[in-house]
Design an enzyme around this catalytic site. Structure first.
Site, PDB file in Angstrom:
ATOM      1  N   LYS A  54       0.895  -0.942   0.141  1.00 24.29           N
ATOM      2  CA  LYS A  54       0.190   0.475   0.153  1.00 24.29           C
ATOM      3  C   LYS A  54       0.858   1.472   0.204  1.00 24.29           C
ATOM      4  CE  LYS A  54      -4.237  -2.379   1.871  1.00 24.29           C
ATOM      5  NZ  LYS A  54      -4.370  -3.144   3.010  1.00 24.29           N
ATOM      6  N   GLN A  60      -5.201  -1.862   9.858  1.00 21.79           N
ATOM      7  CA  GLN A  60      -4.497  -3.335   8.748  1.00 21.79           C
ATOM      8  C   GLN A  60      -5.473  -4.417   9.661  1.00 21.79           C
ATOM      9  OE1 GLN A  60      -3.675  -3.640   5.740  1.00 21.79           O
ATOM     10  NE2 GLN A  60      -4.015  -5.654   6.242  1.00 21.79           N
ATOM     11  N   ASP A  66     -11.456   2.708   3.754  1.00 19.24           N
ATOM     12  CA  ASP A  66     -11.614   1.687   4.105  1.00 19.24           C
ATOM     13  C   ASP A  66     -13.013   1.070   3.065  1.00 19.24           C
ATOM     14  OD1 ASP A  66      -9.313  -0.634   2.926  1.00 19.24           O
ATOM     15  OD2 ASP A  66      -9.644  -1.357   5.410  1.00 19.24           O
TER      16      ASP A  66
END
Length: 292
Positions: free
Chosen positions: A57, A101, A124
């Site tokens: 990422k 995460q 997200d």
């Protein structure tokens, strides 16, 4: 007789195209806004798979011009410490996207942490407010993996209106938002799962099949309607007899590719699209705040 092979839905190539578009958009906007977009990825502990995802990422961010405000915490970090960091990031003008995460160490409550994130910085797309916006068909940050699947289907001009779509899997990460996005595109949607009776019969009806259960090779060729569009969200690491490990999906690719009309590879299908939409969400939040 010539063997038929499905056309590939190439998520890797499309993700590259999205990265280039975002890079141009950021370069154009940065002069006006006076800073680049910022994404904060919070990681706790030393799960090697998570570390690899976070590096991936951060590399993608660097490529398009997004500043990374990544924070890596030791395993014993407390819930209160993380909530305090999220509260600071919510207020930080340099940060447009925040994500935690997963998985987290067992003593931490991921859902409570997610609820602390400002919905407009929820990169997200999983905050209840953003899921509510999706249910209502309102603008908002969308869950990355299903939004990536929708973008992939759009890129290949796959018609959805009136089609029979079957989503295998009902997770809040993929299955549920995926079904809602397909409904929004006027597909007729069935959600199947581990408790569904006669999964084969349900799947066989699908013009569009989305497999998202995390079970290697669950979907086999005989379950797939000829010329169906097969999207494999599964990412399962399997080890063969010689001890070599590789990534496989929820679809038995070798046989199904001979029946389907379109199919995603694993890896290189949905995975790169998830990261591309994460970056796109961050940039959308950045531009909205700047009013551009």
């Amino acid at each position: 007789m010539e063997t038929k092979t499905a056309k590939l839905l190439d998520g890797k190539a499309l993700a590259e195209k999205i990265h280039q578009e975002l890079s141009v958009r950021i370069t154009e906007s940065q002069a006006k806004i006076g800073r680049p977009p910022g994404l904060a990825v919070l990681m706790v502990g030393d799960n090697p798979a998570s570390a690899a995802y976070v590096r991936n990422k951060e590399r993608a961010c660097a490529k398009v011009g997004i500043a990374s405000f990544g924070k890596h915490f030791p395993t014993e970090t407390t819930q209160a410490e993380l909530e305090s960091v999220i509260a600071e990031l919510n207020q930080d003008e340099q940060v447009d996207g925040i994500l935690v995460q997963l998985p987290l160490p067992d003593h931490l409550d991921a859902v409570t942490l997610l609820h602390q994130i400002d919905p407009d910085k929820d990169a997200d797309g999983l905050h209840p407010v953003n899921l509510g916006r999706l249910v209502r068909g309102e603008a908002g940050l969308r869950s990355c993996t299903p939004a990536g699947v929708m973008r992939l289907l759009q890129e290949y001009d796959i018609p959805l209106r009136g089609k029979q779509a079957v989503v295998v899997g009902r997770s809040i990460l993929v299955g549920k938002p995926m079904a809602l996005m397909l409904l929004e595109a006027d597909a007729t949607v069935t959600v199947a799962h581990s408790r569904s009776l006669d999964l084969s019969a349900i799947v066989k009806n699908a013009d569009i099949l989305i497999a998202a259960v995390g079970r290697p090779g669950l979907i086999t060729a005989e379950m797939v309607k000829p010329d169906a569009v097969v999207v494999d969200v599964g990412m399962n690491r399997v080890t063969d007899a010689s001890g070599k490990s590789r990534l496989v999906g929820d679809v038995h690719w070798e046989s199904t590719a001979g029946v389907a009309g379109f199919i995603t590879p694993v890896p290189g299908g949905v995975g790169p699209m998830t990261v591309a939409i994460l970056l796109q969400n961050t940039v959308a939040s950045y531009l909205r705040k700047a009013g551009s």
